[in-house]
Design an enzyme around this catalytic site. Sequence first.
Site, PDB file in Angstrom:
ATOM      1  CE  LYS A  17      -4.657 -11.253   5.192  1.00 12.54           C
ATOM      2  NZ  LYS A  17      -5.098 -11.694   3.902  1.00 12.54           N
ATOM      3  CE  LYS A  72       2.405   0.670   3.371  1.00 15.86           C
ATOM      4  NZ  LYS A  72       3.177  -0.185   2.502  1.00 15.86           N
ATOM      5  CD  GLU A 101      -2.968  -0.996   2.295  1.00 14.83           C
ATOM      6  OE1 GLU A 101      -3.226   0.099   2.817  1.00 14.83           O
ATOM      7  OE2 GLU A 101      -3.487  -2.064   2.649  1.00 14.83           O
ATOM      8  CB  ALA A 160      13.603   0.680  14.738  1.00 12.63           C
ATOM      9  N   GLY A 175       2.078  -3.264  11.016  1.00 12.50           N
ATOM     10  CA  GLY A 175       0.613  -3.304  11.026  1.00 12.50           C
ATOM     11  C   GLY A 175       0.106  -3.522   9.620  1.00 12.50           C
ATOM     12  CB  CYS A 177      -0.697  -7.832   4.227  1.00 10.10           C
ATOM     13  SG  CYS A 177      -1.761  -7.003   3.043  1.00 10.10           S
ATOM     14  CE  LYS A 220       0.887 -11.705   0.082  1.00  9.38           C
ATOM     15  NZ  LYS A 220       0.049 -10.823  -0.657  1.00  9.38           N
TER      16      LYS A 220
HETATM   17  C1  UGA Z   1       2.875  -6.071   2.632  1.00 13.88           C
HETATM   18  C2  UGA Z   1       4.042  -6.594   1.765  1.00 13.88           C
HETATM   19  O1  UGA Z   1       5.160  -5.732   1.901  1.00 13.88           O
HETATM   20  C3  UGA Z   1       3.626  -6.683   0.292  1.00 13.88           C
HETATM   21  O2  UGA Z   1       4.688  -7.264  -0.468  1.00 13.88           O
HETATM   22  C4  UGA Z   1       2.382  -7.556   0.187  1.00 13.88           C
HETATM   23  O3  UGA Z   1       1.915  -7.617  -1.143  1.00 13.88           O
HETATM   24  C5  UGA Z   1       1.276  -6.970   1.058  1.00 13.88           C
HETATM   25  O4  UGA Z   1       1.732  -6.899   2.413  1.00 13.88           O
HETATM   26  C6  UGA Z   1       0.104  -7.907   0.946  1.00 13.88           C
HETATM   27  O5  UGA Z   1       0.205  -9.029   1.436  1.00 13.88           O
HETATM   28  O6  UGA Z   1      -0.867  -7.577   0.262  1.00 13.88           O
HETATM   29  P1  UGA Z   1       1.858  -3.660   3.157  1.00 13.88           P
HETATM   30  O7  UGA Z   1       0.936  -4.354   4.106  1.00 13.88           O
HETATM   31  O8  UGA Z   1       1.296  -2.636   2.236  1.00 13.88           O
HETATM   32  O9  UGA Z   1       2.605  -4.744   2.217  1.00 13.88           O
HETATM   33  O10 UGA Z   1       2.944  -2.955   4.055  1.00 13.88           O
HETATM   34  P2  UGA Z   1       4.521  -2.943   4.217  1.00 13.88           P
HETATM   35  O11 UGA Z   1       5.112  -1.858   3.418  1.00 13.88           O
HETATM   36  O12 UGA Z   1       5.086  -4.301   4.033  1.00 13.88           O
HETATM   37  O13 UGA Z   1       4.626  -2.513   5.747  1.00 13.88           O
HETATM   38  C7  UGA Z   1       4.060  -3.352   6.760  1.00 13.88           C
HETATM   39  C8  UGA Z   1       4.323  -2.761   8.114  1.00 13.88           C
HETATM   40  O14 UGA Z   1       5.703  -2.793   8.429  1.00 13.88           O
HETATM   41  C9  UGA Z   1       3.906  -1.290   8.246  1.00 13.88           C
HETATM   42  O15 UGA Z   1       3.278  -1.114   9.486  1.00 13.88           O
HETATM   43  C10 UGA Z   1       5.210  -0.536   8.166  1.00 13.88           C
HETATM   44  O16 UGA Z   1       5.187   0.693   8.827  1.00 13.88           O
HETATM   45  C11 UGA Z   1       6.145  -1.504   8.848  1.00 13.88           C
HETATM   46  N1  UGA Z   1       7.576  -1.320   8.452  1.00 13.88           N
HETATM   47  C12 UGA Z   1       7.961  -1.577   7.183  1.00 13.88           C
HETATM   48  C13 UGA Z   1       8.484  -0.949   9.412  1.00 13.88           C
HETATM   49  O17 UGA Z   1       8.143  -0.739  10.594  1.00 13.88           O
HETATM   50  N2  UGA Z   1       9.794  -0.793   9.049  1.00 13.88           N
HETATM   51  C14 UGA Z   1      10.228  -1.021   7.789  1.00 13.88           C
HETATM   52  O18 UGA Z   1      11.447  -0.891   7.533  1.00 13.88           O
HETATM   53  C15 UGA Z   1       9.295  -1.427   6.823  1.00 13.88           C
END
Ligand code: UGA
Length: 475
Positions: free
Chosen positions: A307, A365, A196, A296, A301, A304, A248
């Site tokens: 869950k 995020k 997202e 960090a 959250g 995805c 996945k």
């Molecule tokens: C995630 C995966 O990254 C995608 O590849 C996948 O397609 C998607 O889930 C899905 O299953 O549909 P998304 O949920 O959009 O994507 O979010 P992310 O960018 O992965 O971030 C997830 C969480 O990790 C967020 O809360 C973000 O703030 C946190 N995060 C991410 C960190 O705290 N630090 C980081 O360095 C990266």
Amino acid sequence: MNSMNETLAEKQQRQPRFPKHNALAEEYRLFDPLNEATPTGVSVCVIGGGFVGLVTAVGLSQIGHNVTCVEKLLDRVSDLKKGDIPLFEQGVPEMVRANINRNRLQFTADFTERASAYDLIIITVGTPPGDNGEPDLNALREVVTSLAGRVRSDQIIIIKSTVPVGTARWIAEQLKPRNGSRGGPHIISNPEFLREGTALYDFFHPDRIVIGGESPEIIERVVQCYRAGMTKDVPIVATSNETAEMVKYASNVYLATRLSFVNELAAVCDGLALNFDDVAYAMGLDRRIGTDYLDAGPGFGGSCLPKDLEAYRAMARQGDVTLSLSPAVSRVNEQQVERVVEKIRGMVGGALTGARIGALGLSFKAQTDDLRCSPAIAIIRVLLAEGASVTAFDPVAMSNASRHFSDIALCDRAEDVATNADAIVVLTEWPEFQTLDWDAVKERMRQPNIIDARNLLDPDRIRRHGFQYVGMGRR
Ligand code: UGA
């Protein structure tokens, strides 16, 4: 400065501290909705008008396919037909409107009569958390029921929804011809890896495309449908349906694991008065480790990672496998909320009763208005439960927030959360928070305390404005 004379410390200073927050937005401008691709003649039906369905539908129409996106909520369909997008995702509204105007993208609530007319049917419906950690497959079952008896044997049905191992096989069984003859549509498992906030970027620049199925020719046909839009040679992984389904979960569970490690490492750095940023920076330069996903924060959250971690654990239980690591990943993530709250308590003198906290950011995020499993929400809930009052601002999630919260004050401007606050906590890494007028912010506060749960701000700069600052693992 002559780089030969630069000290190591100066060189590190020069490295962009927050590259990810801005660089993707820059690159994102590269694909332009006004660039018109040659029509491919391929007709695609995307079932589901949520985040994954919309991004997939608009991306495929942009590369020249004729796409119909099916959404059962009638209000949403009439909004989408006008080009009104029900969620915040950069670039999607412009690209949807451009492709509606080219007659390459249509929206409808009912597709069953025409189901047999499409070359590809792509299922993107949500699989939200259900009982015992298993995903709720009701929406998927409904779609499969509506397709039964309506699809041709040579049609390709692609499952993009995140589904447990074995689901494609179950769908194939459901869609077998009812008269007992052999065959049935080709079922392809094609997980999505769209984040997202950068989903269109990810659609056009995938790291890999995973296609699970039984027939190499059918897999090749699906590959060709994607190739039209690829800007570089993307690795294609052709595999079984089951392996694709597992890839996945494995990817999301790995990312979650990495983040819990990173968050715990930041806590250790806090404990030893080390600078986590420097440790992570040096680690990330190792190509085996890499620089992404090393920030960090207040915990992971979204709809995805949490869950899929639960669903993976449920699959392991079904396979009679006892897990140690992934339960710990979930626990560390839950503890992260408390770690942030502890920092807030520390800043306001121990107890939160009567404290006024300004919250910057609510979405899980930056670059999204999605509040699902947002650590910001979990943290605010604890603050409220401990007797603090909370005033919050988010650049795009305010209308979603007003539906969720009746017990916090929502402000129109970021600076307003500072009014009479004992502390400001940065909960989402929106880049615009970096450039607030910090003198004006300080002026309004009761006590100039900042807890930066996203390590977004430059600590030296913030301290120069007269604030007390704590980050995550920042000395
Ligand atoms: C995630 C995966 O990254 C995608 O590849 C996948 O397609 C998607 O889930 C899905 O299953 O549909 P998304 O949920 O959009 O994507 O979010 P992310 O960018 O992965 O971030 C997830 C969480 O990790 C967020 O809360 C973000 O703030 C946190 N995060 C991410 C960190 O705290 N630090 C980081 O360095 C990266």
